[in-house]
Each structure stands twice: as structure tokens, then as C-alpha cells.
Motif scaffolding. Structure first.
Motif, short mmCIF file in Angstrom:
data_model
loop_
_atom_site.label_atom_id
_atom_site.label_comp_id
_atom_site.label_asym_id
_atom_site.label_seq_id
_atom_site.Cartn_x
_atom_site.Cartn_y
_atom_site.Cartn_z
N GLY A 59 0.80 -1.22 0.00
CA GLY A 59 0.00 0.00 0.00
C GLY A 59 0.83 1.27 0.00
O GLY A 59 0.34 2.34 -0.32
N ARG A 60 2.10 1.17 0.35
CA ARG A 60 2.99 2.33 0.30
C ARG A 60 3.60 2.40 -1.10
O ARG A 60 4.21 1.44 -1.55
CB ARG A 60 4.08 2.19 1.36
CG ARG A 60 4.99 3.39 1.47
CD ARG A 60 6.02 3.14 2.52
NE ARG A 60 6.81 1.97 2.12
CZ ARG A 60 8.03 1.72 2.54
NH1 ARG A 60 8.59 2.50 3.41
NH2 ARG A 60 8.69 0.65 2.12
N GLU A 61 3.42 3.52 -1.76
CA GLU A 61 3.88 3.64 -3.15
C GLU A 61 4.98 4.68 -3.26
O GLU A 61 4.89 5.76 -2.68
CB GLU A 61 2.71 4.02 -4.04
CG GLU A 61 3.00 3.87 -5.52
CD GLU A 61 1.74 3.99 -6.35
OE1 GLU A 61 0.94 3.03 -6.34
OE2 GLU A 61 1.56 5.03 -6.98
N MET A 62 6.03 4.34 -4.00
CA MET A 62 7.14 5.26 -4.27
C MET A 62 7.33 5.33 -5.78
O MET A 62 7.24 4.31 -6.46
CB MET A 62 8.43 4.75 -3.63
CG MET A 62 8.38 4.63 -2.14
SD MET A 62 9.94 4.01 -1.47
CE MET A 62 9.94 2.32 -2.05
N GLU A 63 7.61 6.53 -6.28
CA GLU A 63 7.86 6.70 -7.71
C GLU A 63 9.19 7.40 -7.91
O GLU A 63 9.48 8.40 -7.26
CB GLU A 63 6.73 7.49 -8.37
CG GLU A 63 6.90 7.59 -9.87
CD GLU A 63 5.65 8.06 -10.60
OE1 GLU A 63 5.79 8.47 -11.77
OE2 GLU A 63 4.56 8.02 -10.01
N PHE A 64 9.99 6.87 -8.82
CA PHE A 64 11.30 7.41 -9.14
C PHE A 64 11.44 7.50 -10.67
O PHE A 64 10.82 6.73 -11.40
CB PHE A 64 12.42 6.47 -8.66
CG PHE A 64 12.63 6.46 -7.17
CD1 PHE A 64 13.73 7.10 -6.62
CD2 PHE A 64 11.75 5.81 -6.33
CE1 PHE A 64 13.94 7.08 -5.25
CE2 PHE A 64 11.94 5.78 -4.97
CZ PHE A 64 13.04 6.42 -4.42
N SER A 65 12.28 8.42 -11.11
CA SER A 65 12.69 8.40 -12.51
C SER A 65 14.00 7.61 -12.54
O SER A 65 14.72 7.56 -11.54
CB SER A 65 12.90 9.81 -13.05
OG SER A 65 13.92 10.47 -12.33
N TYR A 66 14.27 6.96 -13.65
CA TYR A 66 15.53 6.22 -13.74
C TYR A 66 16.21 6.45 -15.07
O TYR A 66 15.58 6.77 -16.08
CB TYR A 66 15.32 4.72 -13.48
CG TYR A 66 14.63 3.94 -14.58
CD1 TYR A 66 15.35 3.44 -15.67
CD2 TYR A 66 13.27 3.66 -14.53
CE1 TYR A 66 14.73 2.72 -16.67
CE2 TYR A 66 12.64 2.94 -15.52
CZ TYR A 66 13.38 2.46 -16.59
OH TYR A 66 12.76 1.74 -17.57
N THR A 67 17.52 6.25 -15.03
CA THR A 67 18.36 6.30 -16.23
C THR A 67 19.20 5.03 -16.23
O THR A 67 19.81 4.70 -15.22
CB THR A 67 19.31 7.52 -16.19
OG1 THR A 67 18.52 8.70 -16.04
CG2 THR A 67 20.14 7.62 -17.45
#
Length: 127
Positions: A59-67
Motif C-alpha cells: 500500500g505504500r507507493e514510491m515513484e522514481f525516474s531512472y536512467t
């Protein structure tokens, strides 16, 4: 009559292509990472899109950009650098199984390294 037969023949030929074209693209490690992955425990879901990584952990959501910083097709590996909206980030190493349906995901923060095994689920890139 000819039109109906032509439609039937077209559907017969196109249906297998449509079904086969909807799965994971394993032509390269950069493409194989895309989609929805689930941890062996079934508790953590990861979604890799074009430059976006989302993890849902109970239920805990994390969003990242990646290269993607490095790939090795022969070894089935890639390295990536991730950053969240505030600029904080970490590194990941991914090692794929031969069929690219399983990956060992290594989370790297400083000198700490944690391995987790994930299995491919589907092409979804967002929860």
C-alpha cells in the motif's frame, strides 16, 4: 460471400500475431525490464515504464525516474540510477534469468547492497 471469407481468413491470420505481440519484449535488457514485476513473497510490486519506476510495498507507493547507465546483453544485466521528486536517489543492478522472466534486483545505497528476486507478471507499467 467472398468478403466474409476474406474477413475470416484475415482474422485467422492476425489473431495469433495480436496474442503474441502483447507480451514482454525480451529483445534487449533495456526492453525486458519494462512491465510489472512481483517479489517472490508476493508483497512487493514493481512497475518499470519508460524512465519511470514505481514500487508498491503493502500500500505504500514510491515513484522514481531512472536512467540506465550500463547494459551487458551477454550477461543479461543492467545498472540504473534512480531519483525521486526531491532528487534523492540510489542505484540498482538487475540480473535477468536466461528467459528474462525472473530478475535478481540489487538495491545499492552507499556500501549497502540488498538482493531480491522478482518474477515478471505482465506489461503494465503503472499500478
Amino acid at each position: 460471400m467472398k468478403t466474409a471469407r476474406a474477413i475470416q481468413l484475415s482474422l485467422t491470420l492476425l489473431l495469433p500475431l495480436l496474442i503474441c505481440g502483447c507480451g514482454q519484449d525480451i529483445s534487449s535488457v533495456k526492453k525486458a525490464i519494462r512491465g510489472h514485476w512481483v517479489s517472490e513473497s508476493g508483497k512487493v510490486n514493481q512497475y518499470f515504464g519508460e524512465g519511470t519506476w514505481i514500487q508498491n510495498d503493502g500500500g505504500r507507493e514510491m515513484e522514481f525516474s531512472y536512467t540506465i547507465t550500463e547494459t551487458n546483453e551477454a550477461m543479461g544485466t543492467l545498472k540504473m540510477s534512480l531519483k525521486n521528486a526531491t532528487g534523492a536517489g540510489h542505484e540498482k543492478e538487475i540480473r535477468f534469468s536466461t528467459d528474462r522472466k525472473t530478475m535478481i534486483h540489487t538495491f545499492i545505497l552507499g556500501s549497502a547492497r540488498v538482493d531480491s528476486k522478482y518474477n515478471y507478471v505482465d506489461t503494465k507499467e503503472r499500478p
